[in-house]
Design a protein around this motif. Structure first.
Motif, PDB file in Angstrom:
ATOM      1  N   UNK A 100       0.782  -1.238   0.000  1.00 44.18           N
ATOM      2  CA  UNK A 100       0.000   0.000   0.000  1.00 44.18           C
ATOM      3  C   UNK A 100       0.809   1.281   0.000  1.00 44.18           C
ATOM      4  N   UNK A 101       1.866   1.325   0.816  1.00 43.73           N
ATOM      5  CA  UNK A 101       2.585   2.591   0.932  1.00 43.73           C
ATOM      6  C   UNK A 101       3.892   2.596   0.143  1.00 43.73           C
ATOM      7  N   UNK A 102       4.204   3.753  -0.403  1.00 43.25           N
ATOM      8  CA  UNK A 102       5.449   3.915  -1.170  1.00 43.25           C
ATOM      9  C   UNK A 102       6.193   5.100  -0.568  1.00 43.25           C
ATOM     10  N   UNK A 103       6.970   4.848   0.499  1.00 38.81           N
ATOM     11  CA  UNK A 103       7.622   5.973   1.174  1.00 38.81           C
ATOM     12  C   UNK A 103       8.588   6.728   0.272  1.00 38.81           C
ATOM     13  N   UNK A 104       8.566   8.031   0.400  1.00 38.20           N
ATOM     14  CA  UNK A 104       9.478   8.886  -0.343  1.00 38.20           C
ATOM     15  C   UNK A 104       9.680  10.139   0.506  1.00 38.20           C
ATOM     16  N   UNK A 105      10.930  10.601   0.571  1.00 35.92           N
ATOM     17  CA  UNK A 105      11.240  11.723   1.439  1.00 35.92           C
ATOM     18  C   UNK A 105      12.013  12.800   0.684  1.00 35.92           C
ATOM     19  N   UNK A 106      11.601  14.041   0.863  1.00 35.90           N
ATOM     20  CA  UNK A 106      12.352  15.163   0.304  1.00 35.90           C
ATOM     21  C   UNK A 106      13.207  15.737   1.427  1.00 35.90           C
ATOM     22  N   UNK A 107      14.462  16.082   1.104  1.00 35.33           N
ATOM     23  CA  UNK A 107      15.372  16.596   2.128  1.00 35.33           C
ATOM     24  C   UNK A 107      15.990  17.924   1.720  1.00 35.33           C
ATOM     25  N   UNK A 108      16.141  18.795   2.690  1.00 36.26           N
ATOM     26  CA  UNK A 108      16.866  20.046   2.481  1.00 36.26           C
ATOM     27  C   UNK A 108      17.918  20.160   3.565  1.00 36.26           C
ATOM     28  N   UNK A 109      19.111  20.577   3.181  1.00 37.23           N
ATOM     29  CA  UNK A 109      20.209  20.694   4.141  1.00 37.23           C
ATOM     30  C   UNK A 109      20.760  22.117   4.158  1.00 37.23           C
ATOM     31  N   UNK A 110      20.937  22.665   5.342  1.00 39.76           N
ATOM     32  CA  UNK A 110      21.658  23.932   5.465  1.00 39.76           C
ATOM     33  C   UNK A 110      22.698  23.763   6.571  1.00 39.76           C
ATOM     34  N   UNK A 111      23.686  24.631   6.556  1.00 38.19           N
ATOM     35  CA  UNK A 111      24.768  24.516   7.533  1.00 38.19           C
ATOM     36  C   UNK A 111      24.841  25.693   8.465  1.00 38.19           C
TER      37      UNK A 111
END
Length: 149
Positions: A100-111
């Motif tokens: 049923x589920x299709x995990x997907x993740x968006x990531x943003x990185x700052x320092x």
């Protein structure tokens, strides 16, 4: 929520720099909620949270901010460590097999590069980067097909 507030406070007091600040957002959590209801959308959050933790090192601070948003702080990361972590986490989501589920993740990185900077004030920048990543991911070939499957 609220879990991260404390983590951020602890970090601010430590005045750790450099630090990587990551904003991770589950893609199409609402799609799952609308199509499969509460139980499956909760399972999606738990699945992603599990993968976020599994790929993290012990010193990473992880907090869930919103329903589908996580913030991760890596104190004094090695060169490329945050990018590598996001890549691994995204790959683990992509290769997760489920009816049923299709995990997907968006990531943003700052320092955070100096001790004077506030992590709280950097979070909107991390969020902005995350939205750019989300746009790329959602427009990538095969994304829609996997989601609808």
């Amino acid at each position: 929520g609220g879990g991260l507030g404390l983590a951020v406070d602890v970090l601010e007091m430590q005045e750790t720099a450099p630090a990587a600040v990551i904003c991770a957002n589950i893609n199409d959590w609402k799609f799952v909620y609308d199509h499969f209801g509460n139980e499956e959308s909760d399972r999606l959050i738990k699945t992603v949270a599990g993968l976020i933790r599994k790929e993290a090192k012990e010193e990473y601070l992880i907090g869930r901010v919103d329903g589908d948003v996580f913030e991760i702080v890596i104190p004094t990361p090695e060169d490329g460590e945050a990018e590598e972590y996001c890549r691994r986490m995204q790959e683990k989501c992509e290769s997760f097999e489920d009816p049923k589920i299709a995990p997907s993740v968006a990531c943003g990185i700052v320092y955070k590069t100096n001790v004077e900077q506030s992590i709280r004030k950097l979070l909107p920048d991390a969020e902005y980067e995350m939205f750019n990543n989300k746009f790329e991911l959602k427009n990538a070939p095969g994304y829609r097909a996997r989601l609808e499957k």
